[in-house]
Design a protein around this motif. Structure first.
Motif, PDB file in Angstrom:
ATOM      1  N   ILE A  56      15.235  14.958  -4.631  1.00  6.96           N
ATOM      2  CA  ILE A  56      14.320  15.030  -3.498  1.00  6.96           C
ATOM      3  C   ILE A  56      15.000  15.807  -2.375  1.00  6.96           C
ATOM      4  CG2 ILE A  56      12.910  13.723  -1.868  1.00  6.96           C
ATOM      5  CD1 ILE A  56      12.132  13.343  -4.828  1.00  6.96           C
ATOM      6  N   ASP A  57      14.377  16.920  -1.965  1.00  8.00           N
ATOM      7  CA  ASP A  57      14.982  17.772  -0.942  1.00  8.00           C
ATOM      8  C   ASP A  57      14.164  17.777   0.341  1.00  8.00           C
ATOM      9  OD1 ASP A  57      12.910  19.102  -2.148  1.00  8.00           O
ATOM     10  OD2 ASP A  57      13.986  20.978  -2.477  1.00  8.00           O
ATOM     11  N   ASN A  58      13.620  16.618   0.694  1.00  5.46           N
ATOM     12  CA  ASN A  58      12.939  16.450   1.981  1.00  5.46           C
ATOM     13  C   ASN A  58      13.161  15.032   2.478  1.00  5.46           C
ATOM     14  OD1 ASN A  58      10.743  14.629   1.069  1.00  5.46           O
ATOM     15  ND2 ASN A  58      10.110  16.398  -0.132  1.00  5.46           N
ATOM     16  N   ILE A  59      12.730  14.778   3.688  1.00  3.28           N
ATOM     17  CA  ILE A  59      12.894  13.458   4.301  1.00  3.28           C
ATOM     18  C   ILE A  59      11.528  12.801   4.452  1.00  3.28           C
ATOM     19  CG2 ILE A  59      13.604  12.228   6.408  1.00  3.28           C
ATOM     20  CD1 ILE A  59      15.944  13.334   4.894  1.00  3.28           C
ATOM     21  N   GLY A  60      11.474  11.492   4.203  1.00  4.24           N
ATOM     22  CA  GLY A  60      10.255  10.747   4.492  1.00  4.24           C
ATOM     23  C   GLY A  60       9.528  10.189   3.293  1.00  4.24           C
ATOM     24  N   MET A  61       9.958  10.536   2.066  1.00  2.92           N
ATOM     25  CA  MET A  61       9.262  10.094   0.868  1.00  2.92           C
ATOM     26  C   MET A  61       9.861   8.851   0.236  1.00  2.92           C
ATOM     27  SD  MET A  61       8.503  13.770  -0.987  1.00  2.92           S
ATOM     28  CE  MET A  61       8.727  12.978  -2.561  1.00  2.92           C
ATOM     29  N   LEU A  62      11.098   8.546   0.565  1.00  2.29           N
ATOM     30  CA  LEU A  62      11.846   7.548  -0.198  1.00  2.29           C
ATOM     31  C   LEU A  62      11.163   6.199  -0.255  1.00  2.29           C
ATOM     32  CD1 LEU A  62      14.330   6.736  -1.788  1.00  2.29           C
ATOM     33  CD2 LEU A  62      15.533   6.356   0.374  1.00  2.29           C
ATOM     34  N   GLN A  97       0.836  -1.205   0.000  1.00  2.00           N
ATOM     35  CA  GLN A  97       0.000   0.000   0.000  1.00  2.00           C
ATOM     36  C   GLN A  97       0.873   1.259   0.000  1.00  2.00           C
ATOM     37  OE1 GLN A  97      -2.499  -0.826   3.521  1.00  2.00           O
ATOM     38  NE2 GLN A  97      -4.221  -1.124   2.120  1.00  2.00           N
ATOM     39  N   PRO A  98       1.605   1.486  -1.078  1.00  2.27           N
ATOM     40  CA  PRO A  98       2.481   2.660  -1.114  1.00  2.27           C
ATOM     41  C   PRO A  98       1.678   3.956  -1.217  1.00  2.27           C
ATOM     42  CG  PRO A  98       2.419   1.615  -3.263  1.00  2.27           C
ATOM     43  CD  PRO A  98       1.662   0.703  -2.327  1.00  2.27           C
ATOM     44  N   TYR A 101      12.537  18.644  -5.976  1.00  4.39           N
ATOM     45  CA  TYR A 101      11.139  18.254  -5.804  1.00  4.39           C
ATOM     46  C   TYR A 101      10.303  19.401  -5.252  1.00  4.39           C
ATOM     47  CZ  TYR A 101       6.918  15.860  -4.417  1.00  4.39           C
ATOM     48  OH  TYR A 101       5.594  15.519  -4.275  1.00  4.39           O
ATOM     49  N   SER A 102      10.850  20.165  -4.316  1.00  2.00           N
ATOM     50  CA  SER A 102      10.081  21.261  -3.720  1.00  2.00           C
ATOM     51  C   SER A 102       9.678  22.302  -4.755  1.00  2.00           C
ATOM     52  CB  SER A 102      10.883  21.920  -2.600  1.00  2.00           C
ATOM     53  OG  SER A 102      12.085  22.480  -3.103  1.00  2.00           O
TER      54      SER A 102
END
Length: 408
Positions: free
Chosen positions: A298-304, A208-209, A277-278
């Protein structure tokens, strides 16, 4: 030995304090502990994680206990800012703290404040005073997804104090038989091989991505190569790929997302076809041109962990440093995984290599050869992809085994 341990803990604090004068992460480590106040509660289940990776590893047990005991308070502590800063507002816990420095006073005050009825530590982190205080109060302490290696201090002639720390643990749930044999060799028998809860976590995530806004539009029917948790040595190699494979698209998700790190990575890539990404959410022009981009950083944490759902091949960073990051998140989606040479401490990486679902490299030529094989041989790619997913699926089940003993 206790004196040396105490001196070591104090010297560690001094080193972090000095580093905090010019390092943001060290500053968070110091200031986060300095500013926090513990709220006194009557009872809780306490989970401790070294960092974000261990949080994801222990998350299946955390979620299960939350669901089974909705009225019970849950407390989470982190050692590292990379875990605390990302998950400090998680709905899975009632309170999230930095773990105080391991002194007798700190351990006593913390445990008296949260009043745990059980403590669950994931994979590693063995702190004498915290473990001792739990033991004195007869509070069950569990190590889940534990793993041991012969070179660790527990198995050295001078490791008496650290072996005593192990004696405070109620039960060890281990990843492999080798760890169990090592513990038995020093007289620790309260252990069982339950497997690694990371398999449960990544498999559930792959079923369930989460949908990531803009990524499907970026993909636009193309094959995608994703580079996850990368460091500069990884990125120096990977930056050559977009020019070699113009029909592919590339997602780079670096391990550190400071402004300098992001700018350095973007500087390695073709400027006209690369975006943060932002920027996709703030630039109307980019939104309209997103399908024409070749690379996204990707310039944030938590999406990978969800980004892997959009990819076809994954590179996992860290292998040119102290060790690779999480290969299982990508493998659960059926992605062949590529990584650098420092993977020997990670059983899953060695197993993926044995299955020819994982590939290690040491230089740019080896990277090119591996990628060309995966891209050019559809039959080989198909078999590799299937083996990666099956490997993860076959190893799920640790969570239920652990819960059967700690929550019966």
């Amino acid at each position: 030995m206790m004196l040396l341990y105490t001196i070591g803990v104090r010297l560690y604090f001094v080193a972090i304090y000095l580093a905090s004068l010019f390092n943001q992460k060290a500053g968070q480590w110091i200031n986060g502990r300095k500013q926090q106040k513990f709220i006194r509660i009557d009872s809780c289940i306490w989970f401790h994680f070294a960092s974000l990776g261990e949080f994801e590893q222990g998350r299946p047990i955390l979620e299960a206990l939350r669901a089974r005991h909705p009225g019970k308070k849950l407390v989470i502590s982190f050692f590292s800012p990379s875990g605390y800063e990302v998950r400090k507002n998680t709905p899975l816990a009632d309170f999230v703290y930095y773990l105080p420095l391991d002194t007798k006073k700190n351990a006593t005050q913390f445990i008296e404040a949260i009043q745990p009825e059980m403590a669950v530590f994931t994979k590693y982190e063995y702190w004498y005073h915290f473990f001792n205080q739990l033991h004195k109060r007869q509070i069950p302490l569990y190590i889940v997804s534990g793993i041991f290696r012969p070179k660790q201090i527990f198995f050295k002639w001078y490791g008496g104090l650290h072996r005593k720390i192990l004696s405070f643990v109620t039960y060890f749930f281990l990843q492999d038989e080798a760890s169990k044999q090592l513990l038995q060799g020093i007289g620790v028998t309260n252990a069982v091989v339950s497997g690694d809860t990371r398999f449960d976590r990544v498999w559930a995530n792959a079923q369930q991505p989460k949908e990531i806004p803009g990524i499907a539009e970026f993909k636009n029917g193309h094959k995608v190569f994703i580079a996850g948790s990368t460091w500069p040595p990884d990125e120096a190699l990977l930056a050559t790929l977009p020019a070699l494979y113009p029909d592919w698209k590339f997602i780079f998700a670096p391990h550190e997302i400071g402004e300098e790190k992001i700018n350095n990575l973007i500087g390695l890539l073709p400027a006209a076809t690369t975006a943060r990404y932002s920027e996709l959410n703030t630039s109307e022009n980019l939104k309209s041109q997103i399908s024409n981009l070749k690379s996204i950083v990707i310039d944030n944490i938590g999406m990978l962990s969800s980004l892997y759902a959009y990819a076809d091949i994954a590179y996992i960073g860290g292998g040119f440093g102290v060790g690779i990051h999480n290969t299982l998140e990508a493998a659960a989606f059926g992605l062949p995984v590529i990584f650098g040479p420092n993977y020997q401490k990670f059983n899953e990486a060695k197993q993926l290599i044995a299955l020819r679902a994982g590939f290690s490299l040491s230089n740019a030529n080896e990277l090119k050869g591996i990628v060309e094989t995966l891209i050019g041989d559809e039959a080989f790619y198909s078999v590799t992809s299937k083996k990666a997913a099956e490997f993860v699926k076959e190893h799920v089940g640790a969570t239920e085994m652990i819960l059967g003993q700690i929550d019966s």
